[in-house]
Design an enzyme around this catalytic site. Structure first.
Site, PDB file in Angstrom:
ATOM      1  N   LYS A  63       5.899   5.481   3.416  1.00  0.00           N
ATOM      2  CA  LYS A  63       6.229   4.176   3.983  1.00  0.00           C
ATOM      3  C   LYS A  63       4.955   3.512   4.512  1.00  0.00           C
ATOM      4  CE  LYS A  63       9.619   2.470   7.425  1.00  0.00           C
ATOM      5  NZ  LYS A  63      10.679   2.970   8.330  1.00  0.00           N
ATOM      6  N   SER A 114      14.916   1.026   7.614  1.00  0.00           N
ATOM      7  CA  SER A 114      13.759   0.256   7.249  1.00  0.00           C
ATOM      8  C   SER A 114      12.925   0.905   6.147  1.00  0.00           C
ATOM      9  CB  SER A 114      12.874   0.050   8.499  1.00  0.00           C
ATOM     10  OG  SER A 114      12.457   1.286   9.035  1.00  0.00           O
ATOM     11  N   SER A 173      16.697   4.937   9.993  1.00  0.00           N
ATOM     12  CA  SER A 173      15.974   4.452   8.818  1.00  0.00           C
ATOM     13  C   SER A 173      15.669   5.522   7.785  1.00  0.00           C
ATOM     14  CB  SER A 173      14.657   3.791   9.253  1.00  0.00           C
ATOM     15  OG  SER A 173      14.919   2.655  10.046  1.00  0.00           O
TER      16      SER A 173
END
Length: 598
Positions: A70, A144, A168
């Site tokens: 990420k 996310s 997330s």
């Protein structure tokens, strides 16, 4: 592209260079967005792949395994944007977790899309394009850690790292048919990770199987002095005696407490998961979900959101107009909270922690829907804050209460979208949860990620012989199940693991003048008897001292050899105590002796 299959390919003729070439060919054909914010230069990745060819495959558990991270996780020499170009910086060194994975042989491909500053569970709050579920382009991927999940589900990499503060690392797993591991806070170092809520953040793992997630966790985990929130379990932490037992208890909310926000398909799939876990040896225990939901409300409707402001305070003051409007509104709104609000919320959390602890006394793990339902991209646009909040219903409380969680696929809906459930346990129980998650995954699902590859072709994840935080104790007499001193085990949280026999070189005696009646076990090298029946119990390590302290002479605790050759702690007797005892070896066990007295 699960890790086991990739390693089989490497054992044949495939090379890491071949895999990297295939991945970059796909990226070049499909484009960066919306999965990737950036990829490493192809030459750098190929050089990494070529360097692995000269190394011993067997010494690297993640040899040649491609992965993604990420874009709030640092990679040396690559921009970290947190999905905001104006925030970008180029770190000089990689995050600890990235460095550890590369040391284990993994090959980093690039950095993935995300809800800006990790604020959201939807995957739509980004200027780099909206990721969608690999099963339907009209539906959100979840956030996310959106790009991280989709990169695995679409077969571009074998695993990826996300972050998880409110869910997330779990919600995107459900929407993309993946395993999403959110370990205990601090088990994976957050050094080199842009914080969202520093006191709650976790690095998370997306994988196609629980076995892959366990392998990545083992390679990336461990204490890190660079991270002030890094933790290592103490003696007995995460004690999971139930993990080795043939049965366990799992918490399920009362039916009226479950909320699916109008979805008509997921309730039946959740019930099917409850039934499947029951068939796997679980006993469902109904509990009150209300205090957990009340805890969840604190995350975004309390002063913890001020941590998000603290993480980027200088930036947001200068560049608020460059941020996603929803993200900017959430984070800038944190300014209304005071220090008094923070303390009041901390007091409320501690009170809720006490209430929820009582629930945990009744079960070993919890089974919840990962998210109530999936939304289309258009539906999120209609109510971005409200529907985002819906998605965190069953996830937001987990980090606040210092729990571990594994999101696991739990079947496909009639409309072709995946459903998922989450196993939740106490801190440091992730290694105990993963084998259970694996069994449930196999009971409810057939395929891997967004592919048609069969889950059945992968090797099941076996539980540890000795579960986390426990010690195995063999008992032969008054502590056997149903016998008068068995409470000394159960009162300490002990669980019966199995019934077996000692090795053949033990003699067995009925001792005199003991209350309640007790036997004595003595090892006699060279003797060949029938073996003595024993029960092996798993005891939380922190309770073993008090148990041993209560063992009266002439009995003692030492190492026992079982018929399979393994060694466990168990009851022995001082040889001189057998002088006036009755030898009962031929009966093979204490229960047979008691029956002979009737």
């Amino acid at each position: 592209m699960n890790i086991e299959a990739l390693h089989h390919a490497y054992a044949a003729s495939t090379t890491p260079v071949d895999v990297v070439e295939q991945i970059f060919a796909r990226i070049e054909a499909e484009g960066l967005h919306p999965i990737w914010i950036s990829v490493l230069p192809k030459e750098r990745v190929l050089a990494r792949a070529e360097s692995l060819a000269a190394q011993d495959k067997t010494s690297l558990p993640l040899y040649g395994v491609p992965f993604a991270v990420k874009d709030n996780i640092d990679v040396a020499g690559c921009p970290t944007t947190a999905a905001c170009a104006e925030y970008a910086y180029i770190p000089a060194e990689s995050a600890t977790v990235v460095a550890r994975l590369e040391a284990a042989g993994a090959i980093l491909i690039g950095k993935t899309n995300m809800d800006q500053f990790a604020t959201g569970l939807v995957g739509t709050r980004t200027p780099y394009g909206i990721c969608s579920s690999v099963f339907n382009p009209n539906y959100i991927s979840g956030g996310s850690s959106s790009g991280s999940a989709v990169s695995v589900a679409s077969g571009l990499v074998s695993f990826s790292l996300g972050t998880d503060t409110a869910g997330s690392g779990r919600v995107p797993a459900m929407f993309n048919n993946l395993v999403g591991l959110k370990p205990t806070r601090g088990v994976l170092s957050a050094a080199g990770v842009v914080p969202a809520c520093r006191t709650l953040d976790c690095v998370s793992i997306f994988a196609e199987t629980s076995g892959d997630a366990a392998l990545v966790l083992a390679a990336a985990g461990g204490y890190d002095e660079k991270d002030p929130y890094s933790r290592q379990p103490g003696v007995g932490a995460g004690a999971s005696p139930w993990a080795a037992a043939p049965s366990f208890r799992f918490g399920v909310p009362s039916p009226e407490a479950l909320e699916f926000f109008g979805d008509e398909q997921n309730p039946a799939l959740y019930q099917a998961a409850v039934e499947a876990l029951t068939k796997l040896g679980g006993q469902p225990i109904e509990f009150d979900l209300a205090p957990f939901l009340a805890t969840a409300q604190l995350l975004y409707k309390g002063p913890w959101v001020a941590e998000r402001y603290a993480a980027i305070a200088t930036f947001i003051e200068a560049f608020k107009d460059k941020m996603d409007p929803t993200v900017a509104g959430i984070i800038s709104g944190a300014g209304r909270y005071t220090a008094v609000d923070a303390f009041d919320a901390a007091y409320k959390l501690e009170a809720l922690r006490g209430v929820t602890a009582k629930a945990w006394a009744n079960f070993d793990l919890m089974l919840l829907p990962t998210a109530p339902r999936a939304y289309t991209i258009a539906e999120i646009a209609e109510a971005p804050v409200e529907r985002n909040s819906h998605l965190g219903t069953y996830t937001n409380f987990v980090n606040l209460l210092d729990l571990a969680a594994v999101a696991v696929p739990a079947g496909m809906r009639p409309d072709g979208l995946p459903f998922g459930v989450t196993l939740i346990g106490k801190a440091f129980t992730e290694t105990a949860l993963l084998p259970v998650a694996d069994k449930l995954h196999r009971a409810l699902n057939a395929t891997l990620g967004g592919s048609q590859r069969a889950l059945s072709t992968t090797t099941p994840l076996s539980p540890a012989t000795t579960p986390q935080g426990t010690l195995l104790m063999a008992v032969v007499g008054a502590h056997l199940e149903g016998q008068p001193l068995n409470w000394q085990l159960t009162q300490r949280g002990g669980r019966l693991v199995r019934r077996t026999k000692t090795a053949v070189d033990y003699k067995f005696y009925a001792l005199k003048n003991t209350t309640p009646p007790k036997p004595g076990l003595v090892r006699v090298p060279g003797y060949a008897g029938p073996g003595i029946e024993v029960e092996v119990w798993a005891l939380p390590s922190e309770t073993v001292g008090s148990f041993v302290d209560g063992v009266p002479q002439p009995l003692s605790i030492g190492k026992l050899k079982l018929e399979d050759g393994s060694l466990v702690m168990g009851f022995l007797v001082e040889p001189e105590a057998t002088a006036d005892a009755v030898e009962i070896t031929s009966l093979g066990g204490w229960r047979a002796y008691l029956s002979s007295l009737k």
